[in-house]
Design a protein around this motif. Structure first.
Motif, mmCIF file in Angstrom:
data_model
loop_
_atom_site.group_PDB
_atom_site.id
_atom_site.type_symbol
_atom_site.label_atom_id
_atom_site.label_comp_id
_atom_site.label_asym_id
_atom_site.label_seq_id
_atom_site.Cartn_x
_atom_site.Cartn_y
_atom_site.Cartn_z
ATOM 1 N N VAL A 171 10.998 -0.855 -11.870
ATOM 2 C CA VAL A 171 10.614 -2.267 -11.654
ATOM 3 C C VAL A 171 11.065 -3.158 -12.813
ATOM 4 C CG1 VAL A 171 8.598 -1.622 -10.262
ATOM 5 C CG2 VAL A 171 8.279 -2.165 -12.679
ATOM 6 N N LEU A 172 11.390 -2.556 -13.936
ATOM 7 C CA LEU A 172 11.759 -3.322 -15.130
ATOM 8 C C LEU A 172 12.838 -4.377 -14.876
ATOM 9 C CD1 LEU A 172 11.665 -3.902 -18.198
ATOM 10 C CD2 LEU A 172 13.210 -1.943 -18.511
ATOM 11 N N SER A 207 13.129 4.649 -3.330
ATOM 12 C CA SER A 207 13.008 4.047 -2.005
ATOM 13 C C SER A 207 11.862 3.032 -1.964
ATOM 14 C CB SER A 207 12.778 5.137 -0.952
ATOM 15 O OG SER A 207 12.587 4.580 0.315
ATOM 16 N N LEU A 208 10.754 3.344 -2.607
ATOM 17 C CA LEU A 208 9.597 2.437 -2.652
ATOM 18 C C LEU A 208 9.987 1.097 -3.268
ATOM 19 C CD1 LEU A 208 6.546 1.693 -2.528
ATOM 20 C CD2 LEU A 208 6.269 2.926 -4.701
ATOM 21 N N ILE A 209 10.695 1.156 -4.392
ATOM 22 C CA ILE A 209 11.098 -0.072 -5.076
ATOM 23 C C ILE A 209 12.161 -0.819 -4.263
ATOM 24 C CG2 ILE A 209 12.040 -1.055 -7.198
ATOM 25 C CD1 ILE A 209 9.199 0.381 -7.359
ATOM 26 N N ILE A 266 0.869 -1.185 0.000
ATOM 27 C CA ILE A 266 0.000 0.000 0.000
ATOM 28 C C ILE A 266 0.895 1.220 0.000
ATOM 29 C CG2 ILE A 266 -1.834 1.230 1.244
ATOM 30 C CD1 ILE A 266 -2.610 -1.613 0.300
ATOM 31 N N SER A 267 0.663 2.116 -0.952
ATOM 32 C CA SER A 267 1.530 3.288 -1.037
ATOM 33 C C SER A 267 0.745 4.556 -1.327
ATOM 34 C CB SER A 267 2.597 3.074 -2.127
ATOM 35 O OG SER A 267 3.559 4.097 -2.080
ATOM 36 N N CYS A 269 5.158 6.917 -0.301
ATOM 37 C CA CYS A 269 5.929 7.407 -1.452
ATOM 38 C C CYS A 269 5.178 8.552 -2.117
ATOM 39 C CB CYS A 269 6.141 6.284 -2.470
ATOM 40 S SG CYS A 269 6.941 6.831 -4.003
ATOM 41 N N HIS A 270 5.831 9.690 -2.228
ATOM 42 C CA HIS A 270 5.323 10.785 -3.053
ATOM 43 C C HIS A 270 5.880 10.498 -4.435
ATOM 44 C CE1 HIS A 270 4.658 14.507 -5.009
ATOM 45 N NE2 HIS A 270 4.469 15.236 -3.913
ATOM 46 N N ILE A 271 5.033 10.029 -5.345
ATOM 47 C CA ILE A 271 5.548 9.548 -6.632
ATOM 48 C C ILE A 271 6.170 10.651 -7.487
ATOM 49 C CG2 ILE A 271 4.009 7.548 -6.724
ATOM 50 C CD1 ILE A 271 2.466 9.149 -8.955
ATOM 51 N N GLY A 272 5.927 11.899 -7.116
ATOM 52 C CA GLY A 272 6.533 13.010 -7.853
ATOM 53 C C GLY A 272 7.979 13.263 -7.469
ATOM 54 N N LYS A 273 8.476 12.542 -6.457
ATOM 55 C CA LYS A 273 9.846 12.750 -5.978
ATOM 56 C C LYS A 273 10.715 11.532 -6.296
ATOM 57 C CE LYS A 273 8.329 15.849 -2.272
ATOM 58 N NZ LYS A 273 8.779 17.090 -2.909
#
Length: 265
Positions: free
Chosen positions: A139-140, A85-87, A48-49, A75-79
């Motif tokens: 993630v690739l 860090s999320l990955i 969950i993010s 995770c702020h996906i814009g940063k």
């Protein structure tokens, strides 16, 4: 076991997501949360993010209390650093990533396209287009290693037909569709599938400006063949299909879940 039961078991098994790890951005509420729960119910370990760690933890706790597998990673996906860090944290915890649902998005303005501040334009494109591109790129390598993976980009019917007052949001989501198709074309050789889901008007906080206006909602619902707006849970079936082996031959597709909005004319 009868032949019919055998086929039903095989069909059911194709939706099984046991031992799969799925990241869903923007999943502390709305469509993202509903999709995360649906994937978890099929056996996936879900991440969950959203921007707020507390909100992520709350949803993860809710899911685990129901016997589902979930953790929260803010995770702020814009940063850029937070995306990385999320990955990294997901790999550190689970060693793999099988599904990425790029759901988080913003729409900070409503009005004519010519009146939008250039800084807002950049922000919309950063979050709605650049972030899904960047997260997918991160993630690739992990999906390549597994020779398998599913990327699900959540777009909108606004990507398919222009509305009023949502011009830049529509533009960003249209770009996301083409990104999806290019991912599918280039990464298919690695066993990676990429598909886009285009929800119609769904009752979430994100779209509250539309459905909380009763007059406007009535006007919209009269144009939709189903005669109503959708619920977040009604997006789950597509997510489960595209994430699982049941959708193993589906890639580069754009799928609407809009109550018939796109055929209303």
């Amino acid at each position: 076991m009868s032949t019919v039961n055998k086929h039903l078991d095989m069909f059911s098994e194709s939706f099984n997501l046991e031992d799969k790890v799925a990241i869903i951005t923007g999943s502390s509420k709305g469509i993202g949360k509903a999709m995360a729960k649906g994937l978890a119910e099929k056996g996936a370990q879900v991440v969950i993010s959203s921007r707020n760690q507390e909100a992520c933890d709350e949803v993860a706790k809710e899911f685990t209390s129901e016997g589902l597998k979930a953790v929260g990673i803010a995770c702020h996906i814009g940063k850029e650093e937070q995306r990385k860090s999320l990955i990294d944290k997901t790999i550190e915890m689970f060693g793999r990533i099988d599904v990425l649902v790029n759901n988080a998005a913003i729409n900070p303005v409503f009005g004519p396209i010519e009146e939008v501040d250039p800084a807002i334009f950049d922000k919309i494109m950063d979050v709605n287009v650049k972030a899904p591109w960047a997260l997918s790129n991160l993630v690739l390598p992990h999906m390549q290693e597994n020779k398998k993976g599913s990327i699900i980009n959540i777009a909108s019917v606004e990507a398919l037909t222009p509305g009023f007052g949502l011009g830049l949001y529509s533009t960003s989501k249209a770009a996301l569709l083409m990104l999806t198709k290019n991912q599918a074309k280039e990464w298919g050789q690695h066993g990676i599938r990429a598909n886009a889901v285009c929800p119609g008007l769904i009752q979430t906080k994100f779209s509250s400006a539309l459905w909380q206006n009763e007059k406007l909602l009535n006007k919209i619902e009269k144009t939709i063949p189903s005669g109503r707006m959708g619920q977040p849970e009604e997006m789950v079936g597509l997510a489960c299909l595209l994430a699982s082996d049941a959708g193993s031959y589906m890639t580069g597709g754009v799928y609407t879940a809009d109550g018939g909005y796109m055929i209303a004319g």
